[in-house]
Design an enzyme around this catalytic site. Structure first.
Site, PDB file in Angstrom:
ATOM      1  N   GLY A   1      -3.479   8.984  -7.763  1.00 11.44           N
ATOM      2  CA  GLY A   1      -2.480   9.069  -7.000  1.00 11.44           C
ATOM      3  C   GLY A   1      -1.765  10.452  -7.177  1.00 11.44           C
TER       4      GLY A   1
ATOM      5  N   ALA B   1      -7.851   3.406 -13.150  1.00 10.62           N
ATOM      6  CA  ALA B   1      -8.449   2.572 -12.185  1.00 10.62           C
ATOM      7  C   ALA B   1      -9.383   3.391 -11.311  1.00 10.62           C
ATOM      8  CB  ALA B   1      -7.243   2.049 -11.365  1.00 10.62           C
ATOM      9  N   ARG B   2     -10.282   2.764 -10.613  1.00  9.70           N
ATOM     10  CA  ARG B   2     -11.287   3.329  -9.814  1.00  9.70           C
ATOM     11  C   ARG B   2     -10.518   3.983  -8.644  1.00  9.70           C
ATOM     12  NH1 ARG B   2     -16.416   1.807  -7.527  1.00  9.70           N
ATOM     13  NH2 ARG B   2     -15.262   0.222  -6.492  1.00  9.70           N
ATOM     14  N   GLY B   3     -11.117   4.846  -7.703  1.00 15.94           N
ATOM     15  CA  GLY B   3     -10.412   5.181  -6.451  1.00 15.94           C
ATOM     16  C   GLY B   3      -9.798   6.497  -6.946  1.00 15.94           C
TER      17      GLY B   3
ATOM     18  N   ASP C   1       2.374  -7.945  -4.239  1.00 10.63           N
ATOM     19  CA  ASP C   1       3.629  -8.165  -4.925  1.00 10.63           C
ATOM     20  C   ASP C   1       3.559  -7.209  -6.297  1.00 10.63           C
ATOM     21  OD1 ASP C   1       6.072  -9.173  -5.425  1.00 10.63           O
ATOM     22  OD2 ASP C   1       5.279 -11.003  -6.366  1.00 10.63           O
TER      23      ASP C   1
ATOM     24  N   LYS D   1       0.683   0.520 -13.026  1.00 14.07           N
ATOM     25  CA  LYS D   1       1.068   1.615 -12.303  1.00 14.07           C
ATOM     26  C   LYS D   1       2.251   2.342 -12.945  1.00 14.07           C
ATOM     27  CE  LYS D   1       0.322   1.255  -7.593  1.00 14.07           C
ATOM     28  NZ  LYS D   1       0.107   0.746  -6.272  1.00 14.07           N
TER      29      LYS D   1
HETATM   30  N1  LIG Z   1      -3.386  -2.799  -6.482  1.00 12.14           N
HETATM   31  C1  LIG Z   1      -4.316  -1.870  -6.712  1.00 12.14           C
HETATM   32  N2  LIG Z   1      -5.661  -2.346  -6.940  1.00 12.14           N
HETATM   33  C2  LIG Z   1      -6.680  -1.499  -7.022  1.00 12.14           C
HETATM   34  N3  LIG Z   1      -6.296   0.108  -7.317  1.00 12.14           N
HETATM   35  C3  LIG Z   1      -5.164   0.409  -7.112  1.00 12.14           C
HETATM   36  C4  LIG Z   1      -4.177  -0.355  -6.685  1.00 12.14           C
HETATM   37  N4  LIG Z   1      -2.949   0.286  -6.755  1.00 12.14           N
HETATM   38  C5  LIG Z   1      -3.235   1.462  -6.788  1.00 12.14           C
HETATM   39  N5  LIG Z   1      -4.720   1.746  -6.837  1.00 12.14           N
HETATM   40  C6  LIG Z   1      -5.419   2.905  -7.248  1.00 12.14           C
HETATM   41  O1  LIG Z   1      -4.718   3.976  -7.797  1.00 12.14           O
HETATM   42  C7  LIG Z   1      -4.562   4.889  -6.514  1.00 12.14           C
HETATM   43  C8  LIG Z   1      -3.188   5.393  -6.694  1.00 12.14           C
HETATM   44  O2  LIG Z   1      -2.319   4.457  -6.341  1.00 12.14           O
HETATM   45  P1  LIG Z   1      -1.146   4.608  -5.134  1.00 12.14           P
HETATM   46  O3  LIG Z   1      -1.889   4.780  -4.069  1.00 12.14           O
HETATM   47  O4  LIG Z   1      -0.234   3.464  -5.448  1.00 12.14           O
HETATM   48  O5  LIG Z   1      -0.485   5.817  -5.703  1.00 12.14           O
HETATM   49  P2  LIG Z   1       0.259   6.996  -5.079  1.00 12.14           P
HETATM   50  O6  LIG Z   1       0.334   8.145  -5.925  1.00 12.14           O
HETATM   51  O7  LIG Z   1       1.445   6.624  -4.508  1.00 12.14           O
HETATM   52  O8  LIG Z   1      -1.204   7.630  -4.202  1.00 12.14           O
HETATM   53  P3  LIG Z   1      -0.814   8.651  -2.866  1.00 12.14           P
HETATM   54  O9  LIG Z   1      -1.136   9.914  -3.885  1.00 12.14           O
HETATM   55  O10 LIG Z   1      -1.700   8.170  -1.999  1.00 12.14           O
HETATM   56  O11 LIG Z   1       0.746   8.749  -2.394  1.00 12.14           O
HETATM   57  C9  LIG Z   1      -5.200   4.346  -5.191  1.00 12.14           C
HETATM   58  O12 LIG Z   1      -5.777   5.468  -4.782  1.00 12.14           O
HETATM   59  C10 LIG Z   1      -6.099   3.380  -5.841  1.00 12.14           C
HETATM   60  O13 LIG Z   1      -7.396   4.026  -6.256  1.00 12.14           O
END
Ligand SMILES: Nc1ncnc2c1ncn2[C@@H]1O[C@H](COP(=O)(O)OP(=O)(O)OP(=O)(O)O)[C@@H](O)[C@H]1O
Ligand SMILES: [Mg+2]
Length: 589
Positions: free
Chosen positions: A325, A320-322, A376, A341
């Site tokens: 995590g 996924a873009r971004g 959700d 996820k």
């Molecule tokens: N519902 C979503 N729609 C689009 N992109 C998402 C979504 N959920 C997560 N992402 C992408 O995946 C990445 C990681 O997800 P998330 O923040 O839930 O995980 P994390 O491991 O808990 O992050 P962190 O390291 O900030 O604690 C996010 O930064 C975002 O780019």
């Protein structure tokens, strides 16, 4: 000696047991749902909250008990494929009499998936597709009521409001009918004369959620169809219409995937979701089933929809873009608006959580009021996909960081555990990539998101932009749950004043910082907003940097108050009820 039953006799008994259990689930579900009317009428908001949480528990409880009974009954034939094929056939015959056959199919699947822990799906033992391409029963009554406009629109609305039995009286029905009529007439005028009779078609069931009751349907003006939702609130002086929603976008936001499920009394969910879909054509059936409380069946529908998408496209799973995590590995299909996820094997520093704790956080969100701000997530186990549908980079990543959740085989990829949720545009990307106006609007809504969450006793923990996203309706929502906590458990503190030069220029805090301490003055640093966007945020949400804001909300929550958040904006509220000095969503007194 106990006589051993024949396979067919055993199958018959087991099918009947599952059928009875499903009926028990439905009747418990309906008892709680049926209480919503009285909760609304008596303004029993705590009761409504308890009901919502209790209703979410029924399914798991009934399934677990049924699985135990079936294990007992089938004994050494528990995983006999022939017996199960017969059970499924008998069950299919039984549910052909039911108005909620599709819910019953999902219930059956829940039982067999528990017993077999099936990898992928097995059509012999579960309803991968429905057995009923067309409804097996006839609807006995229409899912919506029709009201013809005889005199004028105000009279039409008066008839409608009087027809729904909400258990309490209106504060001033003629006033509200007049205000609603003005809005509807203006909308009809704006659309231009379509000719033909005007009538309203409204779902027979009232949609209850939180402090609100909603009448949902459409206005027919000749061939034109205008979505219509009336939002009703019950104040000490009586019920009043708080808002009229007349656009698909607004009704969609009311039914958003970031809100808790409605409580509605409905005999045939099949008819209801089709009626709703005619008003919100962009919503999947899955989302609509979930919105009316059948989230497990929503999950079945989602899975079927995903399979159809994969069959009809060459879409491949990609990262996924971004920002990546630290806790979750996240992937998506570019042409399909979901993300998957999975929990990583190890969490990068400074995260010190555990897999179990992360799952508990998602469970907390599932049970909590999602306030229109928490996405959700559906939990899936043992999904199986063709390996060729995964990009090389994603496979590499999953093999590197998520070996507990994902198994990559020669032909297949098996996702042992994933949360599946709607894809939104990560807010950090959104503010970088959008034009200035859109970025500003998102930043302002980001502040309101923090306030809506606060009002529902949630502090997101990690408030960085990367953990929020923007929906296709332009709403800012939160999706990263591992550091989320109840607001009441946070300790909001003002930064102590330094008493010496050493203290003032210390690199580390020179004062004690407890585990739950939050310094609102420091939030500004975490936002990661600069220049004009930071100014915009501050103009609307300066109060968030002040410890008094947080203390005031905590005090109200601790006093047992259920704070108002509205699934529509102030501008949609009927004029005489608007409160002059409130910010968009939250009244902080
Ligand atoms: N519902 C979503 N729609 C689009 N992109 C998402 C979504 N959920 C997560 N992402 C992408 O995946 C990445 C990681 O997800 P998330 O923040 O839930 O995980 P994390 O491991 O808990 O992050 P962190 O390291 O900030 O604690 C996010 O930064 C975002 O780019
Ligand atoms: Mg994150």
């Amino acid at each position: 000696m106990v006589q051993r039953l024949t396979n067919s006799r055993l199958a018959n008994l087991a099918a009947n047991d599952i059928y009875t259990a499903c009926a028990a689930f439905q009747s418990q579900f309906k008892v709680i749902t049926g209480r919503a009317r009285a909760r609304f009428a008596q303004r029993d908001w705590h009761g409504m909250q308890t009901d919502a949480a209790e209703r979410l528990d029924i399914y798991r409880r009934v399934v677990e008990q049924t699985v135990a009974e079936i294990r007992n009954a089938l004994a050494d034939r528990l995983t006999d494929a022939l017996v199960w094929a017969s059970i499924k056939a008998v069950y299919s015959g039984l549910i052909a009499e039911c108005d909620d056959w599709e819910i019953a199919e999902t219930f059956f699947n829940s039982i067999t998936r528990r017993i077999f822990t099936t990898v992928g799906v097995d059509p012999q033992i579960e309803f991968v597709d429905t057995d009923f391409e067309t409804p097996p029963t006839q609807s006995r009554q229409p899912v919506y009521r029709t009201y013809d406009r005889a005199l004028d629109t105000a009279a039409l609305i008066t008839t409608i409001l009087s027809d729904y039995q909400l258990g309490a009286t209106y504060e001033n029905l003629p006033r509200d009918a007049q205000l609603v009529a003005e809005k509807i007439d203006a909308k009809i005028d704006a659309l231009g004369a379509a000719g033909g009779p005007i009538r309203a078609e409204l779902a027979a069931a009232v949609f209850y959620r939180g402090k609100g009751a909603y009448l949902v349907g459409r206005i027919r003006n000749g061939a034109q169809s205008i979505p219509l939702a009336l939002a009703l609130l019950n104040a000490p002086q009586g019920i009043f219409v708080d808002a009229v929603l007349l656009r698909e976008r607004e009704v969609s936001i009311l039914f958003s995937f970031t809100r808790s499920y409605f409580h509605i009394e409905v005999e045939r969910p099949y008819d209801m979701v089709r009626f709703l879909r005619s008003i919100m054509p962009r919503k999947r059936f899955a989302e609509l089933y979930t919105a009316i409380g059948y989230h497990k069946h929503g999950k079945t529908e989602l899975y079927r929809d995903l399979l159809e998408h994969l069959a009809a496209s060459d879409d491949r799973f990609e990262i996924a873009r971004g920002q990546r995590g630290m806790v979750m590995a996240v992937f998506t299909l570019p042409a399909y608006d979901l993300v998957f996820k999975v929990i990583k094997d190890r969490f990068d520093s400074p995260k010190d959580t555990t897999r179990q704790a992360v799952m508990e956080q998602y469970q907390l969100v599932f049970k909590h009021d999602r306030a229109g701000r928490l996405v959700d997530a559906q939990e899936f186990e043992y999904l199986e996909f063709d390996r060729r549908r995964f990009s090389a980079a994603l496979l590499d990543e999953l093999r590197r960081v998520a070996t507990q959740a994902v198994v990559v085989e020669a032909q297949h990829v098996i996702i042992k555990h994933a949360y599946v949720e709607r894809r939104v545009t990560p807010l950090d990307l959104y503010v970088r990539e959008s034009d200035a106006d859109a970025a500003r609007a998102a930043v302002v809504d980001y502040g309101y998101a923090l306030k809506d969450l606060a009002a529902t006793d949630i502090f997101p923990g990690d408030i960085l932009l990367k953990n929020f996203g923007v929906t296709r309706q332009g709403r800012v929502v939160f999706y990263d749950y591992d550091e989320l906590c109840l607001l009441r458990t946070c300790v909001f503190r003002a930064l102590p004043q330094p008493t010496s030069m050493d203290e003032e220029f210390a690199g580390e805090p020179w004062f004690f910082v407890g585990e739950h301490d939050i310094f609102p003055e420091e939030l500004r640093r975490f936002l990661g907003l600069y220049d004009a966007l930071c100014d915009t945020f501050t103009r609307y949400h300066d109060d968030l940097f002040d410890v008094r804001f947080w203390h005031a909300i905590q005090a109200r929550l601790r006093a047992g108050e259920v704070l108002d958040i509205f699934p529509y904006s102030q501008s949609e509220r009927l004029a005489q009820l608007q409160i002059a000095d409130c910010n968009e969503h939250l009244l902080l007194q």
